[in-house]
Design a protein around this motif. Structure first.
Motif, PDB file in Angstrom:
ATOM      1  N   ILE A   1       8.083 -19.814 -22.592  1.00 29.47           N
ATOM      2  CA  ILE A   1       8.386 -20.498 -21.304  1.00 29.47           C
ATOM      3  C   ILE A   1       7.097 -20.588 -20.607  1.00 29.47           C
ATOM      4  O   ILE A   1       6.555 -19.579 -20.207  1.00 29.47           O
ATOM      5  N   LEU A   2       6.773 -21.752 -20.129  1.00 28.09           N
ATOM      6  CA  LEU A   2       5.669 -21.943 -19.276  1.00 28.09           C
ATOM      7  C   LEU A   2       6.241 -22.634 -18.202  1.00 28.09           C
ATOM      8  O   LEU A   2       6.591 -23.601 -17.883  1.00 28.09           O
ATOM      9  N   VAL A   3       5.834 -21.950 -16.902  1.00 23.78           N
ATOM     10  CA  VAL A   3       6.295 -22.160 -15.587  1.00 23.78           C
ATOM     11  C   VAL A   3       4.868 -22.524 -14.849  1.00 23.78           C
ATOM     12  O   VAL A   3       3.897 -21.830 -14.747  1.00 23.78           O
ATOM     13  N   HIS A   4       4.843 -24.137 -14.523  1.00 23.10           N
ATOM     14  CA  HIS A   4       3.846 -24.559 -13.661  1.00 23.10           C
ATOM     15  C   HIS A   4       4.077 -24.535 -12.305  1.00 23.10           C
ATOM     16  O   HIS A   4       5.020 -25.470 -11.776  1.00 23.10           O
ATOM     17  N   ALA A   5       3.471 -23.855 -11.203  1.00 21.92           N
ATOM     18  CA  ALA A   5       3.488 -23.807  -9.890  1.00 21.92           C
ATOM     19  C   ALA A   5       2.667 -25.023  -9.414  1.00 21.92           C
ATOM     20  O   ALA A   5       1.391 -24.923  -9.463  1.00 21.92           O
TER      21      ALA A   5
ATOM     22  N   VAL B   1      12.075 -16.455 -10.882  1.00 24.71           N
ATOM     23  CA  VAL B   1      12.417 -17.350 -12.141  1.00 24.71           C
ATOM     24  C   VAL B   1      13.188 -16.415 -13.207  1.00 24.71           C
ATOM     25  O   VAL B   1      12.744 -15.280 -13.372  1.00 24.71           O
ATOM     26  N   ASP B   2      14.273 -17.041 -13.798  1.00 29.34           N
ATOM     27  CA  ASP B   2      15.124 -16.077 -14.734  1.00 29.34           C
ATOM     28  C   ASP B   2      14.994 -16.932 -16.058  1.00 29.34           C
ATOM     29  O   ASP B   2      15.183 -18.417 -16.042  1.00 29.34           O
ATOM     30  N   VAL B   3      15.209 -16.294 -17.285  1.00 29.63           N
ATOM     31  CA  VAL B   3      15.487 -16.902 -18.379  1.00 29.63           C
ATOM     32  C   VAL B   3      16.969 -16.606 -19.137  1.00 29.63           C
ATOM     33  O   VAL B   3      17.225 -15.217 -18.856  1.00 29.63           O
ATOM     34  N   GLN B   4      17.708 -17.263 -19.265  1.00 31.51           N
ATOM     35  CA  GLN B   4      19.051 -17.390 -19.486  1.00 31.51           C
ATOM     36  C   GLN B   4      19.307 -17.689 -20.997  1.00 31.51           C
ATOM     37  O   GLN B   4      18.453 -18.606 -21.470  1.00 31.51           O
TER      38      GLN B   4
ATOM     39  N   THR C   1      28.217 -20.707 -21.777  1.00 30.86           N
ATOM     40  CA  THR C   1      28.246 -19.297 -21.273  1.00 30.86           C
ATOM     41  C   THR C   1      27.001 -18.557 -21.227  1.00 30.86           C
ATOM     42  O   THR C   1      26.307 -18.559 -22.197  1.00 30.86           O
ATOM     43  N   TRP C   2      26.470 -18.662 -20.094  1.00 30.90           N
ATOM     44  CA  TRP C   2      24.816 -18.186 -19.992  1.00 30.90           C
ATOM     45  C   TRP C   2      24.959 -16.653 -19.469  1.00 30.90           C
ATOM     46  O   TRP C   2      25.560 -16.120 -18.574  1.00 30.90           O
ATOM     47  N   THR C   3      23.793 -15.804 -19.763  1.00 31.82           N
ATOM     48  CA  THR C   3      23.669 -14.700 -19.412  1.00 31.82           C
ATOM     49  C   THR C   3      22.174 -14.532 -19.360  1.00 31.82           C
ATOM     50  O   THR C   3      21.455 -15.184 -20.076  1.00 31.82           O
ATOM     51  N   PRO C   4      21.512 -13.635 -18.460  1.00 34.88           N
ATOM     52  CA  PRO C   4      20.447 -13.404 -18.258  1.00 34.88           C
ATOM     53  C   PRO C   4      19.536 -12.776 -19.600  1.00 34.88           C
ATOM     54  O   PRO C   4      20.306 -11.782 -20.060  1.00 34.88           O
ATOM     55  N   VAL C   5      18.542 -13.051 -19.858  1.00 36.55           N
ATOM     56  CA  VAL C   5      17.946 -12.433 -21.147  1.00 36.55           C
ATOM     57  C   VAL C   5      17.282 -10.939 -20.633  1.00 36.55           C
ATOM     58  O   VAL C   5      16.838 -10.735 -19.850  1.00 36.55           O
ATOM     59  N   ALA C   6      17.763 -10.149 -21.451  1.00 34.62           N
ATOM     60  CA  ALA C   6      17.378  -8.589 -21.263  1.00 34.62           C
ATOM     61  C   ALA C   6      15.978  -8.449 -21.454  1.00 34.62           C
ATOM     62  O   ALA C   6      15.001  -9.160 -22.080  1.00 34.62           O
ATOM     63  N   ALA C   7      15.204  -7.892 -20.562  1.00 36.72           N
ATOM     64  CA  ALA C   7      13.692  -7.585 -20.471  1.00 36.72           C
ATOM     65  C   ALA C   7      13.223  -7.132 -21.743  1.00 36.72           C
ATOM     66  O   ALA C   7      12.114  -7.598 -22.120  1.00 36.72           O
ATOM     67  N   GLY C   8      13.890  -6.506 -22.848  1.00 33.39           N
ATOM     68  CA  GLY C   8      13.464  -6.004 -24.028  1.00 33.39           C
ATOM     69  C   GLY C   8      13.255  -7.170 -24.964  1.00 33.39           C
ATOM     70  O   GLY C   8      12.618  -7.128 -25.870  1.00 33.39           O
ATOM     71  N   GLN C   9      14.013  -8.365 -24.580  1.00 34.14           N
ATOM     72  CA  GLN C   9      13.634  -9.554 -25.301  1.00 34.14           C
ATOM     73  C   GLN C   9      12.953 -10.457 -24.740  1.00 34.14           C
ATOM     74  O   GLN C   9      12.523 -11.611 -25.501  1.00 34.14           O
TER      75      GLN C   9
END
Length: 134
Positions: free
Chosen positions: A42-46, A56-59, A66-74
């Protein structure tokens, strides 16, 4: 072919726009075009961030509803919280999970004028390369 052009596909996950409120991006199908992509970056361009904090969150999702936040370990790297000092930067987050669908979500706090930014998901390492450029 073992080159980046033949083995990657870019998908818009969060259209570049001026934001002062929270938003959910567009769903990205890791199995789109007939190729199942094993890797996602995932590339975020500011652009210009004038005020506020834009977290920013990745789901992830199995069913695109049905969306869930991606766990930090992933994740590889950390989810950015964009502030004025991040203007002009490109930040990267790697996804190591197994879910088919991904999206980028942003939570905005303390913004009046906000900031301009967007996100792209770069898919790579397809299991079958027959439809990579689709």
């Amino acid at each position: 072919m073992r080159d980046a052009y033949s083995n990657t596909a870019a998908r818009v996950a969060l259209a570049a726009s001026l934001r002062s409120a929270s938003a959910n991006g567009t769903s990205v199908d890791r199995a789109g075009g007939g190729a199942l992509y094993q890797d996602a970056l995932i590339l975020v361009h500011a652009g210009t961030i004038t005020d506020g904090t834009h977290t920013v969150d990745v789901q992830e999702s199995d069913n695109d509803s049905t969306w869930t936040p991606v766990a930090a370990g992933q994740l590889q790297g950390s989810k950015p919280a964009l502030v004025a000092a991040d203007s002009g930067k490109v930040l990267a987050i790697g996804y190591r999970g197994i879910r088919r669908f991904l999206r980028v979500s942003v939570s905005v706090t303390g913004a009046t004028t906000g900031g301009t930014y967007g996100a792209i998901v770069l898919l790579g390492s397809p299991r079958t390369a027959s439809a990579v450029r689709a």
